[in-house]
Design an enzyme around this catalytic site. Structure first.
Site, mmCIF file in Angstrom:
data_model
loop_
_atom_site.group_PDB
_atom_site.id
_atom_site.type_symbol
_atom_site.label_atom_id
_atom_site.label_comp_id
_atom_site.label_asym_id
_atom_site.label_seq_id
_atom_site.Cartn_x
_atom_site.Cartn_y
_atom_site.Cartn_z
ATOM 1 N N GLY A 90 -85.234 7.860 4.367
ATOM 2 C CA GLY A 90 -85.494 6.430 4.380
ATOM 3 C C GLY A 90 -86.032 5.991 5.732
ATOM 4 O O GLY A 90 -86.284 6.803 6.621
ATOM 5 N N ALA A 91 -86.212 4.689 5.897
ATOM 6 C CA ALA A 91 -86.655 4.113 7.170
ATOM 7 C C ALA A 91 -86.120 2.700 7.273
ATOM 8 O O ALA A 91 -85.901 2.022 6.268
ATOM 9 C CB ALA A 91 -88.173 4.115 7.271
ATOM 10 N N GLY A 103 -82.850 5.324 12.392
ATOM 11 C CA GLY A 103 -81.645 5.488 13.186
ATOM 12 C C GLY A 103 -80.593 4.441 12.935
ATOM 13 O O GLY A 103 -79.541 4.455 13.580
ATOM 14 N N GLU A 111 -82.493 13.675 12.121
ATOM 15 C CA GLU A 111 -83.579 13.265 11.234
ATOM 16 C C GLU A 111 -84.945 13.606 11.824
ATOM 17 O O GLU A 111 -85.834 14.098 11.121
ATOM 18 C CB GLU A 111 -83.485 11.762 10.953
ATOM 19 C CG GLU A 111 -82.331 11.380 10.046
ATOM 20 C CD GLU A 111 -82.147 9.878 9.912
ATOM 21 O OE1 GLU A 111 -81.559 9.448 8.912
ATOM 22 O OE2 GLU A 111 -82.584 9.136 10.814
#
Length: 260
Positions: A90-91, A103, A111
């Site tokens: 994801g982001a 993060g 990641e």
């Protein structure tokens, strides 16, 4: 069961469902961390159970590893895999260049290592994660515990010369204690508002003593799969310059949704 999902969870689910189709038997696949990545792991677990899909997953956090094992995915380390066919994650934000902020879940170091050790990185996200300019979401920076206040001061001093709107950094907390990453580090969240030059900022931050890594992912993501609450899924390929759209049906699955 799917009718009980919120619109945002429906969007995350259809993005994860579509991205899970990229995985083929025999692959070595990086598995991201966070709420959207958790949907992916569940969807892949369903394929393992229903289709006999066989692949090896490299998780980017202990909690992703636990979930992957729970749904029947074979888990190996990056050391064992050495190189990956694909990473899906994801982001927290992405822009038109598929530059990312990641993060928010606290796993940015693993990641980034896993993503850069892959032939391709695919990001799955709901439409709200797309922004014109990165920076509204606080930028995570992982720092070692030793001397972290000094690292914070150096970061804030460095931000004065950067093309950003805000310049404050706060230590991420877990209750009354500092948040601790899987590597035993802390995270500073930078409240920047807008990042005018993400590439420059990423390079400069990593030169500061005590900084381990930052949450700007530049030139790493190859495709983004964007989910919408009505079941639409848009896939953008930055390398091919293509955009495709389709619609996925919601199918009730008590196993897939049991934790929701």
């Amino acid at each position: 069961m799917s009718g009980e999902l919120s619109p945002i969870d429906k969007a995350k689910f259809v993005a994860a469902k579509r991205a899970a189709e990229f995985v083929e038997s025999g692959m070595r696949v990086g598995l991201g961390t966070g709420s959207t990545a958790a949907w992916l792991v569940r969807c892949l677990g369903e394929r393992v159970r229903e289709e006999g899909l066989r692949f090896r997953g490299v998780p980017t956090s202990a909690r992703t590893a636990d979930l992957a094992r729970e749904v029947g995915i074979e888990v190996i380390s990056l050391d064992e895999a050495r190189w990956l066919d694909l990473t899906i994650d994801g982001a927290d934000e992405f822009d038109a260049n598929l530059s990312l902020i990641k993060g928010g879940g606290g796993a940015l170091l693993q990641e980034k290592i896993v993503a850069t050790a892959s032939d391709q990185m695919v990001v799955i996200a709901d439409a709200a994660k797309e922004v014109e300019t990165l920076g509204a979401f606080p930028l995570p920076v992982e720092v070692i515990p030793f001397g972290w206040p000094t690292s914070q001061a150096l970061v804030e001093e460095t931000l004065v010369s950067m093309d950003v709107m805000g310049r404050s950094a706060t230590l991420r907390m877990n209750g009354e204690r500092p948040y601790v990453t899987d590597e035993g580090n802390h995270i500073l969240d930078l409240h920047l508002g807008r990042i005018g030059n993400p590439r420059q900022l990423a390079m400069v931050l990593n030169q500061i003593p005590g900084v381990v890594e930052n949450g700007l992912f530049i030139d790493i993501c190859d495709q983004v799969v964007i989910g919408y609450s009505d079941g639409r899924v848009e896939t953008r390929d930055i390398n091919e310059g293509t955009v495709s759209e389709e619609r996925l049906d919601f199918v009730e699955d008590n196993n897939l949704f049991r934790d929701i």
